[in-house]
Design a protein around this motif. Structure first.
Motif, PDB file in Angstrom:
ATOM      1  N   ASP A 495       0.820  -1.209   0.000  1.00  0.00           N
ATOM      2  CA  ASP A 495       0.000   0.000   0.000  1.00  0.00           C
ATOM      3  C   ASP A 495       0.856   1.262   0.000  1.00  0.00           C
ATOM      4  OD1 ASP A 495       0.899   0.448   2.594  1.00  0.00           O
ATOM      5  OD2 ASP A 495      -0.980  -0.116   3.568  1.00  0.00           O
ATOM      6  N   PHE A 538      -3.536  -4.069  -4.389  1.00  0.00           N
ATOM      7  CA  PHE A 538      -3.864  -2.822  -3.688  1.00  0.00           C
ATOM      8  C   PHE A 538      -3.819  -1.670  -4.679  1.00  0.00           C
ATOM      9  CE2 PHE A 538      -3.420   0.939  -1.131  1.00  0.00           C
ATOM     10  CZ  PHE A 538      -4.166   0.658   0.008  1.00  0.00           C
ATOM     11  N   ARG A 540      -3.486   2.029  -5.091  1.00  0.00           N
ATOM     12  CA  ARG A 540      -2.989   3.135  -4.275  1.00  0.00           C
ATOM     13  C   ARG A 540      -3.667   4.459  -4.584  1.00  0.00           C
ATOM     14  NH1 ARG A 540       2.871   1.129  -5.793  1.00  0.00           N
ATOM     15  NH2 ARG A 540       2.890  -0.807  -4.599  1.00  0.00           N
ATOM     16  N   ASN A 543      -7.096   3.623  -2.389  1.00  0.00           N
ATOM     17  CA  ASN A 543      -7.004   2.801  -1.175  1.00  0.00           C
ATOM     18  C   ASN A 543      -8.027   1.671  -1.160  1.00  0.00           C
ATOM     19  OD1 ASN A 543      -4.855   4.235   0.144  1.00  0.00           O
ATOM     20  ND2 ASN A 543      -6.304   5.876   0.535  1.00  0.00           N
ATOM     21  N   LEU A 545      -8.474  -2.596  -1.691  1.00  0.00           N
ATOM     22  CA  LEU A 545      -7.792  -3.891  -1.698  1.00  0.00           C
ATOM     23  C   LEU A 545      -8.710  -4.919  -2.336  1.00  0.00           C
ATOM     24  CD1 LEU A 545      -5.333  -5.602  -0.799  1.00  0.00           C
ATOM     25  CD2 LEU A 545      -6.566  -6.038   1.339  1.00  0.00           C
TER      26      LEU A 545
END
Length: 562
Positions: A495, A538, A540, A543, A545
């Motif tokens: 992350d 993930f 980025r 945010n 997953l």
């Protein structure tokens, strides 16, 4: 300061002159061999970090001037005053900061300073500044070359035109040639002067990068903290320099061109000029990097850096993946999800609502995928078929096929290079410029496993069921032995804070590892619906997953920090 570095502080206090061999930043003094041993054994100092004098002296001279103690009271700094933006000793707080409300323990403020967002941001901004200044210099130098080429071409045109007219045009030719050379010389001087300024800025930024790297390696946390304030102004000045070049259009490309005048029948009297030299100014083609959400103006003290204990997962969507044996997944910038299937040799692209958008049916084996946002290309590996396929996602056509000579699974991209899991061939890299393949790390990697990249670090799963972090040159950063309850790790992703997520197939769980590889935490397990998850990714940008079971279902989580 130099004598303080080279003489053992403990021995000097006892009126003994011995050379120091190490430096303790906590004690703020050098130690000889004997005192070094006592220092390491003493209960009060055994936890102190020391560095050799030779390495410590490599720090910039202004950083060496930073001390751990208050110059006014000769007491160790204990508090940081946010209002006055300065460290304070115990007596400073009593004498001058009694009315200040925002007082924090200095140990809390400087904790993890070298891995903080602010420090990482400074490193990345410096790298971007250097890259931009080098691009500008290259473009200006290319402009100089093009000016010369244009000048030579126009000179030939002028001479050829001159041959078609009579001697009456000799004077006009000389006049036009003078105008040409004057124009080229004027712009040449202007650009050369600008290149000198750019090269000076390049030298300053490179020196700043070098100093920051040395600080990161050898300076104490307090020295690092104080140095950051020093370098922020330099970074801002260099950014403003680049911005001024763009605003004032100093890096606009200049070209020379020629317009031949119309000829009349009565040449001697009708023509008084052969042509006109013109300067065509257009915006430079140089593309400058500009970081999203740039943090140029950084406020101190440093805020809390989220840890693995701060992670909070919120399930926002469950997706039916259709195919069996999902081995890898990804999320596109527009939120669509991609799943690759090892058995059907198929890639499915799902809409944001979970419905099927389209399928990419491949003739060969399909293992892992990686989407390159800049070029809108999808990189696909083939496992045992030892090749990489690059697909243009705009037209869904295969653009390139690269043979690598070994099994290939997980893959990532950075700066025109593809880093991949070569299984028994180790961690390898292929250049997209010439398709050349080199081995980065000689290690046996876990078959069918992914690799991950974050900043300038790579993460892979070796055959011994451990996670390893290395830099882009293959130098080991840390290694984490996976716990017994996470079996046969396959998926790995990172992350925005460098926290590493790893999925275990048979154990049906996901574990997160701290950025330094020293701690771990179980995030998800069978009770959360996991059943042999091999794929996770993930995103980025937002945010998110994404975790996919081998069959039937995938789960999209929102990742926040408590």
């Amino acid at each position: 300061m130099s004598s303080k570095l080279t003489v053992c502080g403990v021995c000097e206090y006892r009126n003994i002159n011995k050379p120091s061999v190490v430096w303790c930043s906590e004690c703020d003094e050098g130690l000889c061999e004997g005192c070094k041993e006592h220092h390491a054994a003493s209960k009060g100092t055994r936890e102190h970090s020391i560095v050799s004098i030779s390495e410590y002296q490599k720090l910039p001279s202004n950083i060496l001037e930073f001390t751990q103690t208050c110059s006014k009271h000769n007491e160790k700094y204990q508090i940081f005053c946010k209002k006055h933006d300065c460290p304070c000793c115990r007596r400073c707080v009593v004498e001058t900061h009694d009315d200040c409300r925002e007082l924090n323990a200095i140990d809390d403020v400087i904790k993890n300073v070298k891995s903080s967002n602010v420090f990482l941001e400074m490193e990345q901004v410096l790298a971007e500044l250097l890259e931009n200044i080098q691009r500008i210099r290259t473009d200006l130098q290319d402009n100089l070359k093009s000016l010369m080429v244009n000048k030579n071409r126009i000179e030939l045109e002028i001479k050829e035109t001159r041959m078609l007219i009579n001697d009456h045009l000799d004077i006009l030719q000389e006049s036009l040639m003078k105008e040409l050379y004057d124009a080229e010389e004027k712009e040449n001087k202007k650009i050369s002067c600008l290149i000198s300024s750019v090269q000076e800025k390049e030298r300053e930024i490179t020196e700043c990068q070098t100093n920051l790297d040395k600080i990161k390696q050898h300076a104490s946390d307090l020295q690092t903290f104080l140095a950051m304030k020093h370098y922020q102004n330099d970074i801002t000045d260099n950014e403003q320099f680049i911005e001024s070049l763009l605003v004032e259009k100093n890096i606009n490309n200049v070209t020379l061109s020629l317009e031949i005048g119309k000829f009349f029948e009565n040449l001697p009297t009708a023509i008084n000029k052969m042509g006109t030299i013109t300067l065509d100014t257009r915006p430079s083609d140089t593309t400058l990097s500009k970081r999203k959400n740039k943090q140029a103006q950084i406020m101190l003290p440093i805020t809390h850096v989220p840890t693995i204990d701060d992670i909070k997962l919120t399930l926002i969507q469950t997706v039916k993946t259709i195919e069996k044996y999902i081995i890898n997944c990804s999320i596109l910038p527009d939120g669509r999800m991609i799943f690759s299937c090892l058995v059907s040799n198929q890639i499915n692209l799902m809409k944001t609502d979970g419905s099927l958008d389209f399928k990419l049916k491949r003739r060969g084996r399909t293992s892992h995928i990686h989407y390159i946002e800049e070029s809108q290309k999808l990189v696909v590996t083939s496992g045992t078929e030892k090749s990489i396929t690059i697909i243009d996602m705009k037209n869904r056509k295969t653009e390139k096929l690269i043979s690598v000579g070994s099994g290939i699974y997980g893959i990532v991209h950075k700066d025109g290079k593809l880093f991949y899991n070569g299984c028994t061939s180790g961690l390898c890299v292929v250049s997209l410029d010439d398709d050349s393949v080199t081995q980065l790390v000689n290690v046996t990697l876990s078959q069918y496993s992914s690799i991950a990249i974050w900043s300038d670090q790579l993460y892979y799963i070796d055959n011994g069921n451990s996670v390893t972090c290395c830099d882009l040159q293959g130098k080991l950063k840390w290694k984490f032995e996976l716990p017994e309850f996470l079996k046969i790790a396959r998926g790995i992703t990172v992350d925005n804070y460098g926290r590493v997520y790893v999925s275990g197939g048979p154990s049906s769980n996901v574990v997160v590892i701290s950025p330094n590889g020293q701690k771990h935490r179980v995030l998800l397990s069978q009770k959360d619906g996991l059943s042999y998850p091999e794929a996770l990714f993930f995103n980025r940008e937002n945010n998110k997953l994404l975790i996919a079971n081998r069959r039937n279902e995938a789960f999209l989580y929102d990742v926040s920090n408590c």
